[in-house]
Motif scaffolding. Structure first.
Motif, PDB file in Angstrom:
ATOM      1  N   ALA A 207       0.814  -1.218   0.000  1.00 51.43           N
ATOM      2  CA  ALA A 207       0.000   0.000   0.000  1.00 51.43           C
ATOM      3  C   ALA A 207       0.847   1.268   0.000  1.00 51.43           C
ATOM      4  O   ALA A 207       0.424   2.305  -0.523  1.00 51.43           O
ATOM      5  N   PHE A 208       2.057   1.189   0.571  1.00 49.41           N
ATOM      6  CA  PHE A 208       2.881   2.401   0.635  1.00 49.41           C
ATOM      7  C   PHE A 208       3.404   2.837  -0.737  1.00 49.41           C
ATOM      8  O   PHE A 208       3.875   3.970  -0.895  1.00 49.41           O
ATOM      9  N   ILE A 209       3.329   1.962  -1.745  1.00 46.91           N
ATOM     10  CA  ILE A 209       3.805   2.329  -3.081  1.00 46.91           C
ATOM     11  C   ILE A 209       3.031   3.522  -3.634  1.00 46.91           C
ATOM     12  O   ILE A 209       3.607   4.455  -4.201  1.00 46.91           O
ATOM     13  N   SER A 210       1.717   3.523  -3.469  1.00 45.89           N
ATOM     14  CA  SER A 210       0.917   4.638  -3.984  1.00 45.89           C
ATOM     15  C   SER A 210       1.226   5.925  -3.238  1.00 45.89           C
ATOM     16  O   SER A 210       1.200   7.018  -3.823  1.00 45.89           O
ATOM     17  N   VAL A 211       1.526   5.817  -1.931  1.00 47.95           N
ATOM     18  CA  VAL A 211       1.920   7.004  -1.161  1.00 47.95           C
ATOM     19  C   VAL A 211       3.233   7.561  -1.694  1.00 47.95           C
ATOM     20  O   VAL A 211       3.393   8.770  -1.884  1.00 47.95           O
ATOM     21  N   MET A 212       4.184   6.680  -1.943  1.00 50.27           N
ATOM     22  CA  MET A 212       5.476   7.113  -2.474  1.00 50.27           C
ATOM     23  C   MET A 212       5.328   7.737  -3.852  1.00 50.27           C
ATOM     24  O   MET A 212       5.967   8.760  -4.152  1.00 50.27           O
TER      25      MET A 212
ATOM     26  N   GLY B 243       9.256  16.437  -6.911  1.00 54.64           N
ATOM     27  CA  GLY B 243      10.170  16.596  -8.039  1.00 54.64           C
ATOM     28  C   GLY B 243      11.134  15.449  -8.224  1.00 54.64           C
ATOM     29  O   GLY B 243      12.192  15.613  -8.841  1.00 54.64           O
ATOM     30  N   LEU B 244      10.768  14.254  -7.738  1.00 54.32           N
ATOM     31  CA  LEU B 244      11.597  13.065  -7.929  1.00 54.32           C
ATOM     32  C   LEU B 244      10.845  12.063  -8.798  1.00 54.32           C
ATOM     33  O   LEU B 244       9.645  11.872  -8.632  1.00 54.32           O
ATOM     34  N   ASN B 245      11.537  11.435  -9.710  1.00 49.42           N
ATOM     35  CA  ASN B 245      10.950  10.338 -10.465  1.00 49.42           C
ATOM     36  C   ASN B 245      10.967   9.080  -9.606  1.00 49.42           C
ATOM     37  O   ASN B 245      11.774   8.953  -8.678  1.00 49.42           O
ATOM     38  N   PHE B 246      10.080   8.143  -9.927  1.00 46.96           N
ATOM     39  CA  PHE B 246       9.928   6.941  -9.099  1.00 46.96           C
ATOM     40  C   PHE B 246       9.649   5.750 -10.002  1.00 46.96           C
ATOM     41  O   PHE B 246       8.693   5.753 -10.771  1.00 46.96           O
ATOM     42  N   LEU B 247      10.520   4.732  -9.911  1.00 47.39           N
ATOM     43  CA  LEU B 247      10.326   3.483 -10.640  1.00 47.39           C
ATOM     44  C   LEU B 247      10.151   2.351  -9.645  1.00 47.39           C
ATOM     45  O   LEU B 247      10.993   2.129  -8.786  1.00 47.39           O
ATOM     46  N   THR B 248       9.058   1.628  -9.761  1.00 46.46           N
ATOM     47  CA  THR B 248       8.839   0.423  -8.983  1.00 46.46           C
ATOM     48  C   THR B 248       8.659  -0.713  -9.985  1.00 46.46           C
ATOM     49  O   THR B 248       7.866  -0.604 -10.918  1.00 46.46           O
TER      50      THR B 248
ATOM     51  N   VAL C 247       7.467   8.346   4.572  1.00 47.07           N
ATOM     52  CA  VAL C 247       7.862   8.802   3.240  1.00 47.07           C
ATOM     53  C   VAL C 247       8.317  10.250   3.287  1.00 47.07           C
ATOM     54  O   VAL C 247       9.263  10.650   2.602  1.00 47.07           O
ATOM     55  N   ASP C 248       7.671  11.062   4.099  1.00 54.85           N
ATOM     56  CA  ASP C 248       8.072  12.455   4.241  1.00 54.85           C
ATOM     57  C   ASP C 248       9.494  12.576   4.786  1.00 54.85           C
ATOM     58  O   ASP C 248      10.273  13.423   4.344  1.00 54.85           O
ATOM     59  N   GLN C 249       9.863  11.700   5.716  1.00 56.94           N
ATOM     60  CA  GLN C 249      11.227  11.717   6.247  1.00 56.94           C
ATOM     61  C   GLN C 249      12.242  11.233   5.212  1.00 56.94           C
ATOM     62  O   GLN C 249      13.367  11.729   5.167  1.00 56.94           O
ATOM     63  N   ILE C 250      11.833  10.295   4.380  1.00 58.71           N
ATOM     64  CA  ILE C 250      12.710   9.875   3.279  1.00 58.71           C
ATOM     65  C   ILE C 250      12.971  11.058   2.355  1.00 58.71           C
ATOM     66  O   ILE C 250      14.096  11.294   1.920  1.00 58.71           O
ATOM     67  N   LEU C 251      11.926  11.813   2.070  1.00 61.76           N
ATOM     68  CA  LEU C 251      12.072  12.960   1.174  1.00 61.76           C
ATOM     69  C   LEU C 251      13.000  14.029   1.749  1.00 61.76           C
ATOM     70  O   LEU C 251      13.798  14.632   1.020  1.00 61.76           O
ATOM     71  N   LYS C 252      12.912  14.288   3.040  1.00 65.52           N
ATOM     72  CA  LYS C 252      13.789  15.279   3.661  1.00 65.52           C
ATOM     73  C   LYS C 252      15.247  14.884   3.519  1.00 65.52           C
ATOM     74  O   LYS C 252      16.126  15.747   3.380  1.00 65.52           O
TER      75      LYS C 252
END
Length: 289
Positions: A47-52, A60-65, A277-282
């Motif tokens: 479920a966290f994939i959609s949040v990411m 402003g980051l691209n994301f590949l899963t 996810v917000d902490q990952i972004l920081k």
């Protein structure tokens, strides 16, 4: 949650396996986060994939899963155009290096900067790739686990070493699927289940890097010259040591570690994946600049 539009993509691993995934990208974004799923997982099921996808692209980051060759249990696949069966129950663990190489080569065609991200057994895949290729990429480990200790608890009172010796002596390597007692998780009522697996795939785990890379009682000797972020949840039932032990383990083996601990968080980043996810972004934003 707002709708985030992604694009289905297909590329090949460096061993010619056709891999599928979902790419969220804008031409102006200079950095891509590449997500590597865990055991019997795939590119969309958590479920966290959609949040990411929403948070990363908004920042402003691209994301590949993407699916590794070990996605799901048993799956149809193609290697160099020829049909074969793949999946978590069949594929050798070491093929993750070729899988991630394929993803990195694919992303390199439109992004010069990349961050690897692994979840659960995907953490072992990311580590193995970085060690084997000596590629210096920043990386994120979500819920890294001591897989050796988990298997020891599953097979108890037999030891992992005696199990390996027994399997080698009694079953041919091409044996299709092992009895369900041979591999699984036993960590409380909600995390007790067998995992179907073939002899070939289990031996690639037992004799390969998985039971060596993250082993708290018998630490591995490796060094990765990259910065990383580690997330551990206080309610992660797959943790077999203390939170500080796991953080310290990686602080001794990488250039730097950003600790992310959520006391109420679990192995699936619930109940509040957005805050994680917000902490990952920081942590990731300075890398992306």
């Amino acid at each position: 949650m707002s709708m985030v539009r992604g694009q289905l993509v297909t590329f090949e691993s460096s061993q010619g396996v056709k891999l599928e995934g979902l790419l969220f990208a804008e031409p102006q974004n200079g950095t891509c986060i590449i997500h590597v799923h865990g055991s019997f997982g795939n590119f969309y099921s958590n479920a966290f994939i959609s949040v990411m996808a929403e948070f990363y692209t908004r920042a402003g980051l691209n994301f590949l899963t993407f699916n590794t060759s070990a996605h799901d249990g048993i799956a149809e696949g193609y290697r160099k155009g020829k049909f074969e069966y793949l999946g978590g129950a069949l594929s050798s663990f070491g093929e993750c290096v070729a899988d991630i190489e394929g993803a990195v080569d694919f992303v390199r065609s439109f992004n010069s900067r990349m961050i690897l991200q692994g979840h659960s057994l995907g953490c072992d895949r990311v580590l193995h790739y970085l060690i084997e290729t000596k590629v210096a990429l920043p990386f994120v480990l979500l819920c890294p686990c001591d897989s050796y200790e988990l298997q020891q608890r599953w097979i108890f009172p037999e030891t992992v070493e005696s199990q390996l010796k027994r399997l080698r002596a009694t079953l041919p390597e091409e044996y299709p699927l092992l009895p369900i007692k041979e591999y699984g998780i036993r960590q409380g009522d909600d995390w007790t289940y067998p995992i179907p697996i073939s002899m070939k795939a289990l031996l690639s785990i037992m004799e390969g890097p998985v039971y060596k890379l993250i082993r708290l009682r018998n630490p591995a000797r490796f060094r990765i010259n990259s910065d990383c972020l580690i997330y551990i949840g206080g309610n992660d039932r797959l943790q077999t040591g203390t939170v500080d032990q796991m953080f310290s383990y990686f602080e001794e083996r990488t250039r730097s570690v950003k600790r992310v601990y959520d006391q109420g968080g679990d192995h699936m980043l619930e109940p509040d994946p957005a805050s994680i996810v917000d902490q990952i972004l920081k942590w990731a934003r300075p890398i992306a600049q």
